[in-house]
Design an enzyme around this catalytic site. Structure first.
Site, short mmCIF file in Angstrom:
data_model
loop_
_atom_site.label_atom_id
_atom_site.label_comp_id
_atom_site.label_asym_id
_atom_site.label_seq_id
_atom_site.Cartn_x
_atom_site.Cartn_y
_atom_site.Cartn_z
CB CYS A 100 48.93 79.86 66.77
SG CYS A 100 50.49 80.31 67.57
CB CYS A 143 51.82 79.00 63.76
SG CYS A 143 51.49 77.66 64.94
CG ASN A 145 55.92 91.90 73.50
OD1 ASN A 145 54.77 92.08 73.13
ND2 ASN A 145 56.21 91.17 74.57
CG HIS A 183 50.53 75.53 68.11
ND1 HIS A 183 50.61 76.89 68.34
CD2 HIS A 183 49.44 75.09 68.81
CE1 HIS A 183 49.61 77.26 69.13
NE2 HIS A 183 48.88 76.19 69.42
CG ASN A 241 56.01 84.26 82.09
OD1 ASN A 241 56.69 84.05 83.08
ND2 ASN A 241 55.68 85.48 81.69
CB SER A 286 48.23 85.09 76.59
OG SER A 286 49.33 85.76 76.02
CG HIS A 296 53.92 78.70 68.93
ND1 HIS A 296 53.48 78.18 67.72
CD2 HIS A 296 55.27 78.76 68.83
CE1 HIS A 296 54.53 77.96 66.93
NE2 HIS A 296 55.63 78.31 67.59
CG HIS A 324 56.15 82.43 73.37
ND1 HIS A 324 55.03 81.70 73.74
CD2 HIS A 324 56.01 83.64 73.97
CE1 HIS A 324 54.25 82.44 74.51
NE2 HIS A 324 54.82 83.62 74.68
CD GLN A 366 57.17 87.94 77.18
OE1 GLN A 366 57.26 89.16 77.08
NE2 GLN A 366 56.20 87.36 77.86
CG HIS A 411 69.41 86.00 87.40
ND1 HIS A 411 68.93 85.73 88.66
CD2 HIS A 411 68.50 86.85 86.84
CE1 HIS A 411 67.78 86.37 88.85
NE2 HIS A 411 67.50 87.04 87.76
CG HIS A 469 66.80 81.76 89.53
ND1 HIS A 469 67.24 81.28 90.74
CD2 HIS A 469 67.52 82.88 89.30
CE1 HIS A 469 68.18 82.09 91.22
NE2 HIS A 469 68.38 83.07 90.37
CE LYS A 512 53.30 78.08 99.71
NZ LYS A 512 52.65 77.92 101.03
CG PHE A 513 47.28 79.61 96.48
CD1 PHE A 513 46.72 80.46 95.54
CD2 PHE A 513 46.84 78.30 96.52
CE1 PHE A 513 45.75 80.01 94.65
CE2 PHE A 513 45.86 77.83 95.65
CZ PHE A 513 45.32 78.69 94.71
CG PHE A 569 53.08 83.92 107.02
CD1 PHE A 569 52.97 84.61 108.22
CD2 PHE A 569 54.29 83.33 106.70
CE1 PHE A 569 54.05 84.70 109.09
CE2 PHE A 569 55.38 83.41 107.56
CZ PHE A 569 55.26 84.11 108.76
O1 LIG Z 1 46.39 78.26 105.82
P1 LIG Z 1 45.56 78.10 104.60
O2 LIG Z 1 44.45 79.12 104.49
O3 LIG Z 1 45.04 76.70 104.41
O4 LIG Z 1 46.57 78.34 103.38
C1 LIG Z 1 46.71 79.52 102.66
O5 LIG Z 1 47.37 80.53 103.42
C2 LIG Z 1 48.72 80.25 103.82
C3 LIG Z 1 49.28 81.48 104.50
O6 LIG Z 1 49.30 82.60 103.66
C4 LIG Z 1 49.59 79.84 102.62
O7 LIG Z 1 50.83 79.37 103.09
C5 LIG Z 1 48.94 78.72 101.80
O8 LIG Z 1 49.70 78.48 100.63
C6 LIG Z 1 47.52 79.18 101.41
O9 LIG Z 1 46.87 78.17 100.66
O1 LIG Z 2 54.00 89.49 78.08
P1 LIG Z 2 52.88 88.51 78.31
O2 LIG Z 2 53.30 87.08 78.06
O3 LIG Z 2 51.63 88.86 77.57
O4 LIG Z 2 52.53 88.65 79.87
C1 LIG Z 2 52.97 87.81 80.90
O5 LIG Z 2 54.35 88.00 81.19
C2 LIG Z 2 54.72 89.28 81.67
C3 LIG Z 2 56.18 89.26 82.03
O6 LIG Z 2 56.47 88.32 83.03
C4 LIG Z 2 53.86 89.72 82.87
O7 LIG Z 2 54.14 91.08 83.17
C5 LIG Z 2 52.38 89.56 82.59
O8 LIG Z 2 51.64 89.84 83.77
C6 LIG Z 2 52.11 88.13 82.11
O9 LIG Z 2 50.74 87.96 81.83
#
Ligand SMILES: O=P(O)(O)O[C@H]1O[C@H](CO)[C@@H](O)[C@H](O)[C@H]1O
Ligand SMILES: O=P(O)(O)O[C@H]1O[C@H](CO)[C@@H](O)[C@H](O)[C@H]1O
Lengths: 422, 422
Positions: free
Chosen positions: A52, A55, A79, A121, A161, A169, A172, A174, A176, A353, A372, A385-386, A390
């Site tokens: 790592c 570490c 960084n 770690h 993150n 990635s 450990h 951490h 930023q 913030h 947040h 959740k994706f 939409f």
């Molecule tokens: O409606 P679906 O295809 O099951 O769901 C997908 O699309 C939706 C609309 O963008 C999103 O709200 C869901 O999170 C996603 O999984």
């Molecule tokens: O800097 P890292 O940890 O390698 O990268 C991660 O955090 C960054 C800041 O949110 C993002 O821009 C990258 O897409 C993400 O992979």
């Protein structure tokens, strides 16, 4: 006629900090999930990993053979692959040319730091003790203060993150810090909306929000139980008449203040009774003397939370030592609840913030310290959740209500599920 | 002193449609990736899958034993798990109560449709022919028109989530249409910004943007090569002097129009020369007589593109039959280029922005038909861009420049990499 039920009927809620709406579809929690499942990270990590690059005493990733010190609590370094750099030319614009408003660009100098939270770690904020979290807060404050001294820095963004699913990635523990010449979009928008709120109501938006959520809480507790039909208990009758056409809502360009009751409405005249589904205090997850952690009324991510200082503090460095310990307390408790929710190392992006470092005195009054947490998980350790189609083209969308999410988190233990094993 | 190089130095670009900034860090493309890798979907799908609930004649997923027809091109039906519903009570607000501007809510009725693009389970827009894509566009138009007849619908959002990584739970080629009582956030914001632009410049923002990108293209081709130091070739000297403090930039609350050159600047007085890195026309991917596909100057996702109609059309249904065929042509070509980029079935969310259906006559002038493609991949079929910590808390961030992305896409073939195999 049937009454409107916030647990079953679609509605949208307004985020006053970002001046944007989120669609809430509570009946959709019944939808079966047949899509992508994430890997559940079941690996048991060692407390020291020789490979790592974070570490203590190990060699870093940048190829320059830099070695980490044998640090005892936190460790801050620049960084190795920064998104913004200190030494780059400034872009000057030729003001003699006509400008094209569609091709606007600015150069951005800055500095990026990494903060290791612990030499161990296998730790995370969720299983660190409060005395172990205090040095993390101290490192945030000292990095902020160091950047405050730099002429070319106007804003300091502290964030973490956590989890591979959040683009992290290295497991450990951490976070930023990205310090930039510009004030980033989100902070600029929040400041703009807080300024408009103050102009209109002569108070701080987030001081008012803490009061809204805690007054309500106190009232509900005093009453013994929340009256589902009392206007103050629902919090719902306090809102404006809906207006669904562009140009009349809070998004209307000519309305620089929070929306008021419009004179006309496109609504059909069907009469309904607005049923109460949100007893007061129902969005609070945990609290202490200095901080409150809640699922905001307008949360986008399923288990999104906000940590707010009760007092009007503009920045972390305005905290006294009690408040600092109280922040460590709240951070441990919310991250522990998150881990216990799905019995996994709960992924999220989290950030602070606070007032920009650009020396603008108005920020002392405008900024209200808050954090947040944006966690991606929806149903389990492996189903997220994706925010896609939409959401990207239209409007953020969530299934379970913020009150339902808050209840799930409020029901979680503050003793880590793994602590019995250790 | 060194000159500013858009291929190496951090800068931010302004998105006039959403009034927001994106940070571009081109030097960061050298960063090694040690994080999460997605699964590469190598499964060869059959053209008919008996277990697919979208294939012709199969039984659907809702448990009601509905059977799909034996459809020949497209098939439209109501979503079995809709995010918005037609039959729910309307939430009425009690205007006699004082309103709390921090707890705003509106009920949202609507309808959700699914559109199967093809009876063949293994097809995508990228390997469908143009005559096969025309019925998809026809289905979009007929669904829009049907929703236009509904009193409680004010906006129709057409979109496609493609690929498991984009939350799509079934690989059968299909898109969705969410029709709602409200005008969703993104569309409302775009309309607001387009209205401000029109107020100030008395022209359509996107007509101007098409002109900016294509005039430049014509000029560069006429010149033989772009002069790297001419102001029109760089497109960079046409921008305003930077202002990095909140309150003076285009985010300033008191500035309802696109930003102008501010009178003061917080910049140090270091003199630099702004070097050209963006020859004209460099953001165009492909075009035909009616449409242009480009990586917008302000793109957030690594390979984000926009498809714009050259003529000022307010909605898909305003297209004549040539324009409709040209849209099918552009859709096939951009999706095929996407697949060829990393030799995979390229995931994305895509959607149409056009005039709302609420009957507001001003939208004929305000709306300019365009499609957005938001693809998540960054480096390969298995490494995506994470919009996480800094992006969620601060500002969108990208590594490769929009011009570099456009060149990669413009260099891709329009013959599908799999067509040799078939
Ligand atoms: O409606 P679906 O295809 O099951 O769901 C997908 O699309 C939706 C609309 O963008 C999103 O709200 C869901 O999170 C996603 O999984
Ligand atoms: O800097 P890292 O940890 O390698 O990268 C991660 O955090 C960054 C800041 O949110 C993002 O821009 C990258 O897409 C993400 O992979």
């Amino acid at each position: 006629s049937p009454s409107f039920d916030f647990n079953h009927h679609s509605h949208r809620r307004f985020n006053p900090l970002t001046h944007s709406w989120v669609l809430c579809s509570p009946h959709r929690t019944q939808r079966p999930w047949q899509g992508k499942q994430e890997d559940d990270d079941l690996s048991k990590r060692p407390s020291y990993d020789p490979s790592c690059y974070l570490c203590p005493s190990n060699t870093r990733a940048n190829g320059a053979h830099l070695q980490n010190p044998d640090y005892a609590d936190t460790f801050v370094f620049e960084n190795d692959f920064p998104a913004v750099q200190q030494n780059q030319p400034v872009l000057l614009h030729d003001n003699s040319q006509d400008e094209n408003p569609l091709l606007q660009v600015e150069s951005v100098r800055g500095q990026c730091h990494v903060i290791c939270f612990s030499p161990q770690h296998d730790k995370t904020l969720a299983d660190m003790t409060e005395p172990e979290i205090v040095p993390v807060i101290d490192a945030w404050i000292s990095t902020y203060k160091a950047m405050q001294q730099q002429d070319h820095i106007n804003h300091v963004q502290i964030f973490e993150n956590k989890g591979a699913i959040m683009g992290c990635s290295n497991p450990h523990p951490h976070g930023q810090v990205w310090s930039t010449e510009d004030i980033p979009q989100e902070t600029a928008v929040e400041l703009e909306n807080m300024a408009k709120y103050r102009q209109r109501y002569h108070r701080c938006m987030l001081c008012d929000y803490v009061k809204t959520e805690t007054d309500a809480d106190r009232k509900a507790k005093a009453d013994g139980s929340a009256d589902p039909l009392s206007p103050t208990a629902t919090g719902m009758d306090e809102t404006r008449t809906s207006s669904h056409t562009a140009g009349t809502g809070p998004l209307a360009g000519s309305d620089p203040t929070p929306p008021t009751t419009p004179t006309s409405t496109t609504f059909p005249s069907t009469k309904t009774v607005s049923a109460a589904t949100t007893p007061d205090g129902s969005r609070i997850v945990c609290e202490n003397a200095s901080f409150i952690c809640l699922v905001p009324f307008w949360a986008t991510w399923p288990f999104e939370t906000m940590v707010l200082s009760r007092a009007h503090l503009a920045r972390l460095s305005d905290m006294n030592s009690t408040q600092k310990q109280d922040l460590a307390n709240i951070l441990r408790r919310i991250t522990c609840r998150y881990d216990n929710l799905f019995r996994c190392s709960f992924p999220y992006s989290m950030g602070v913030h606070q007032a920009p470092t650009n020396g603008d005195a108005s920020h002392q009054e405008l900024s209200h310290l808050h954090l947040h947490f944006y966690p991606p998980l929806l149903r389990s350790a492996t189903v997220k959740k994706f925010l896609v189609g939409f959401e990207l083209l239209g409007q953020s969308q969530r299934d379970l209500t913020p009150e339902q999410a808050a209840k799930r988190l409020a029901d979680c233990s503050e003793t880590h599920y793994k602590s019995a094993v250790y």
